[in-house]
Design an enzyme around this catalytic site. Structure first.
Site, PDB file in Angstrom:
ATOM      1  N   LYS A  61       0.838  -1.209   0.000  1.00 23.94           N
ATOM      2  CA  LYS A  61       0.000   0.000   0.000  1.00 23.94           C
ATOM      3  C   LYS A  61       0.869   1.254   0.000  1.00 23.94           C
ATOM      4  CE  LYS A  61      -3.210   2.963   0.512  1.00 23.94           C
ATOM      5  NZ  LYS A  61      -4.195   3.217  -0.528  1.00 23.94           N
TER       6      LYS A  61
ATOM      7  N   ARG B  53       7.466   2.282 -22.245  1.00 22.28           N
ATOM      8  CA  ARG B  53       7.727   1.971 -20.828  1.00 22.28           C
ATOM      9  C   ARG B  53       7.742   3.209 -19.937  1.00 22.28           C
ATOM     10  NH1 ARG B  53      10.096  -1.630 -23.866  1.00 22.28           N
ATOM     11  NH2 ARG B  53      11.885  -0.323 -24.347  1.00 22.28           N
TER      12      ARG B  53
ATOM     13  N   CYS C 175      -3.607  10.952   1.273  1.00 19.10           N
ATOM     14  CA  CYS C 175      -2.804   9.742   1.050  1.00 19.10           C
ATOM     15  C   CYS C 175      -1.374  10.055   0.614  1.00 19.10           C
ATOM     16  CB  CYS C 175      -3.482   8.880   0.000  1.00 19.10           C
ATOM     17  SG  CYS C 175      -5.184   8.515   0.427  1.00 19.10           S
TER      18      CYS C 175
HETATM   19  N1  SAJ Z   1      -1.301  14.963  -8.625  1.00 15.56           N
HETATM   20  C1  SAJ Z   1      -0.355  15.645  -9.362  1.00 15.56           C
HETATM   21  N2  SAJ Z   1       0.072  15.082 -10.531  1.00 15.56           N
HETATM   22  C2  SAJ Z   1      -0.405  13.891 -10.986  1.00 15.56           C
HETATM   23  C3  SAJ Z   1      -1.362  13.206 -10.222  1.00 15.56           C
HETATM   24  C4  SAJ Z   1      -1.792  13.760  -9.033  1.00 15.56           C
HETATM   25  O1  SAJ Z   1       0.099  16.725  -8.986  1.00 15.56           O
HETATM   26  O2  SAJ Z   1       0.033  13.449 -12.048  1.00 15.56           O
HETATM   27  C5  SAJ Z   1      -1.769  15.523  -7.347  1.00 15.56           C
HETATM   28  C6  SAJ Z   1      -3.284  15.764  -7.314  1.00 15.56           C
HETATM   29  O3  SAJ Z   1      -3.601  17.023  -7.880  1.00 15.56           O
HETATM   30  C7  SAJ Z   1      -3.564  15.681  -5.824  1.00 15.56           C
HETATM   31  C8  SAJ Z   1      -2.567  14.635  -5.335  1.00 15.56           C
HETATM   32  O4  SAJ Z   1      -1.566  14.543  -6.336  1.00 15.56           O
HETATM   33  O5  SAJ Z   1      -3.273  16.920  -5.187  1.00 15.56           O
HETATM   34  C9  SAJ Z   1      -3.163  13.256  -5.075  1.00 15.56           C
HETATM   35  O6  SAJ Z   1      -4.084  12.929  -6.080  1.00 15.56           O
HETATM   36  P1  SAJ Z   1      -4.183  11.484  -6.755  1.00 15.56           P
HETATM   37  O7  SAJ Z   1      -5.278  11.532  -7.738  1.00 15.56           O
HETATM   38  O8  SAJ Z   1      -2.847  11.074  -7.231  1.00 15.56           O
HETATM   39  O9  SAJ Z   1      -4.471  10.513  -5.558  1.00 15.56           O
HETATM   40  P2  SAJ Z   1      -5.545  10.408  -4.360  1.00 15.56           P
HETATM   41  O10 SAJ Z   1      -4.881  10.898  -3.116  1.00 15.56           O
HETATM   42  O11 SAJ Z   1      -6.851  10.994  -4.705  1.00 15.56           O
HETATM   43  O12 SAJ Z   1      -5.688   8.817  -4.304  1.00 15.56           O
HETATM   44  C10 SAJ Z   1      -4.512   8.023  -4.149  1.00 15.56           C
HETATM   45  C11 SAJ Z   1      -4.574   6.889  -5.181  1.00 15.56           C
HETATM   46  N3  SAJ Z   1      -3.279   6.204  -5.216  1.00 15.56           N
HETATM   47  C12 SAJ Z   1      -2.656   5.896  -6.377  1.00 15.56           C
HETATM   48  O13 SAJ Z   1      -3.102   6.170  -7.461  1.00 15.56           O
HETATM   49  C13 SAJ Z   1      -1.372   5.146  -6.262  1.00 15.56           C
HETATM   50  C14 SAJ Z   1      -5.689   5.912  -4.819  1.00 15.56           C
HETATM   51  O14 SAJ Z   1      -5.682   4.799  -5.685  1.00 15.56           O
HETATM   52  C15 SAJ Z   1      -5.520   5.436  -3.364  1.00 15.56           C
HETATM   53  O15 SAJ Z   1      -6.553   4.551  -2.969  1.00 15.56           O
HETATM   54  C16 SAJ Z   1      -5.577   6.659  -2.472  1.00 15.56           C
HETATM   55  O16 SAJ Z   1      -4.484   7.522  -2.830  1.00 15.56           O
HETATM   56  C17 SAJ Z   1      -5.464   6.221  -1.029  1.00 15.56           C
HETATM   57  O17 SAJ Z   1      -6.499   6.184  -0.345  1.00 15.56           O
HETATM   58  O18 SAJ Z   1      -4.370   5.811  -0.609  1.00 15.56           O
END
Ligand code: SAJ
Length: 420
Positions: A203, A243, A257
């Site tokens: 996780k 890749r 998270c």
């Molecule tokens: N973000 C970026 N660039 C990106 C992707 C996201 O700056 O390319 C930022 C977003 O704007 C946001 C933050 O990161 O501020 C987090 O957003 P997110 O969409 O990446 O993730 P969460 O926190 O909504 O959900 C994550 C997910 N984890 C992964 O994709 C590995 C989700 O699957 C998990 O279940 C969740 O965390 C959790 O509960 O742990």
């Protein structure tokens, strides 16, 4: 069907309880918060998430889901309480331990306990198991115990809870097998078996991978600005490589998270020159960078007014936990820069205006901080007329630059051009 109890009715617990209930289980949801218990009792969701209110309503009205303040006997217990970060950047296991302690009096031989709360590796084995064993019940033979992390993406929880693959880690093979039988009833993705500590580690490395990858994208954005390259286009081209999956840069990393989970790894073991802590630092600094760029844009305007668009931590959700927007708002307050904000999903801050027109009235600079779908096609004619100076700073690359420039705006896009 077995009676299941879900302890902690938050972002994960409530959808899980509702899905189990609509799949025919008798579910007792438990939460210590009176307001949550009473809202669910009225067949409503206290959380904004697409489709959740409908499924909670159906689950409660069918009689299969009830919400209570205290745990009662069941065959399976799924614990989904929060594990926040302390000020010392350590996992705060107090809710998890207290949920487990409150559960012990109702546990009986043959029950299964599943932990879903994100936890440092070893928590199930070294912290949870001893709490159960203290009661005289033997973990592994009397009580089955497993860790099964959630993986759902806020905004898409109800689909992902069913469709995503899951990792299930029991403290012994029999516990893994029992937990797998529960998830088999509603998960359509594949179920993989591990031990509890590996599942906890998995996780954390999933969210750490994403955080480190975003930090890379943020550094690439800084490079691109200095050498006048469009980082968004460059990343898109690079990702055509079979890749590669470089993530997107932005104003910072929010939510409950990604900014937290890497610390749960770091608290347990250290490696020299940690890429993980450096990435946290890079992403944590992004709001400061955005703030400095805003300062640069409005530096020649006497008493400038800034408008922040988007307060939630990401697009199309109402969650503002750890949102970079709030950190930027704090910096504006500290530096006495007049600002207002608009977010169609959020309504809890006194600096907010509840419609876009009011938020941009007399403004000099719009800053897009969240990629809400509503911001993609704003009526520029109205905007142009009500603004003083016409600066727009897009930190999410959602605007059509040509359209805004044609409407007379001075457009800055993060990762494309630096403020002079
Ligand atoms: N973000 C970026 N660039 C990106 C992707 C996201 O700056 O390319 C930022 C977003 O704007 C946001 C933050 O990161 O501020 C987090 O957003 P997110 O969409 O990446 O993730 P969460 O926190 O909504 O959900 C994550 C997910 N984890 C992964 O994709 C590995 C989700 O699957 C998990 O279940 C969740 O965390 C959790 O509960 O742990």
């Amino acid at each position: 069907m077995d009676k299941i109890s879900v302890i902690g009715l938050g972002y994960i617990g409530l959808p899980t309880a509702s899905i189990l209930a609509t799949n025919g289980f008798k579910v007792v949801g438990v939460d210590t918060d009176d307001r949550i218990v009473s809202t669910i009792g009225k067949a409503n969701s206290h959380i904004e998430e697409p489709g959740l209110n409908t499924i909670v309503n159906a689950a409660v009205k069918s009689g299969n889901l009830v919400a209570k303040k205290r745990p009662e006997e069941a065959k399976v217990f799924i614990i989904t309480v929060p594990t926040p970060l302390t000020d010392e950047k350590k996992a705060d296991l107090s809710h998890l331990k207290s949920a487990m302690k409150n559960l012990v009096p109702v546990l009986k031989k043959g029950d299964l306990v599943i932990i879903e709360s994100t936890s440092p590796p070893g928590t199930t084995r070294d912290e949870i198991s001893p709490i159960i064993e203290k009661s005289g019940l033997n973990v592994g033979s009397d009580i089955h115990l497993a860790y099964c992390p959630e993986r759902v993406l806020p905004g898409n929880i109800l689909e992902e809870i069913v469709e995503n693959d899951r990792i299930i880690g029991g403290v012994n093979p029999e516990s893994t097998k029992k937990a797998k039988e529960v998830y088999q009833t509603f998960v359509e993705g594949d179920l993989y078996c591990a031990d509890a500590t590996t599942a906890e580690f998995v996780k954390l490395i999933e969210n750490t991978y994403r955080d480190v990858n975003i930090a890379l994208a943020n550094q690439l954005a800084d490079f691109a600005e200095q050498i006048n390259i469009d980082v968004w286009e460059a990343i898109e081209f690079a990702n055509k490589h079979p890749r590669l999956n470089i993530h997107q840069p932005g104003p910072g990393v929010g939510g409950h998270c990604l900014p937290i989970d890497p610390w749960f790894l770091l608290e347990q073991a250290s490696v020299t020159g940690s890429l993980i802590s450096k990435s946290r630092e890079i992403n944590d600094q992004r709001p400061n960078y955005v703030f400095r760029e805003i300062q640069g844009l409005v530096k020649d305007i006497p008493e400038p007014k800034v408008t922040l668009l988007g307060l939630s931590y990401k697009g199309n959700v109402e969650d503002t936990r750890e949102s970079p927007s709030l950190k930027i708002a704090d910096l504006l307050v500290k530096e006495n820069i007049n600002f207002t904000a608009f977010d169609p999903y959020v309504d809890n801050f006194d600096f907010q205006t509840n419609e876009l027109g009011g938020a941009v009235d007399g403004s000099d600079c719009i800053v897009i901080l969240t990629d809400h779908k509503e911001f993609e096609n704003i009526d520029l004619k109205k905007l142009r007329e009500s603004m003083e100076h016409k600066y727009v700073f897009d930190t999410k690359n959602i605007l059509n630059r040509k359209r805004w420039e044609k409407a007379g705006f001075n457009v800055k896009i993060l990762g494309v051009n630096k403020t002079e």
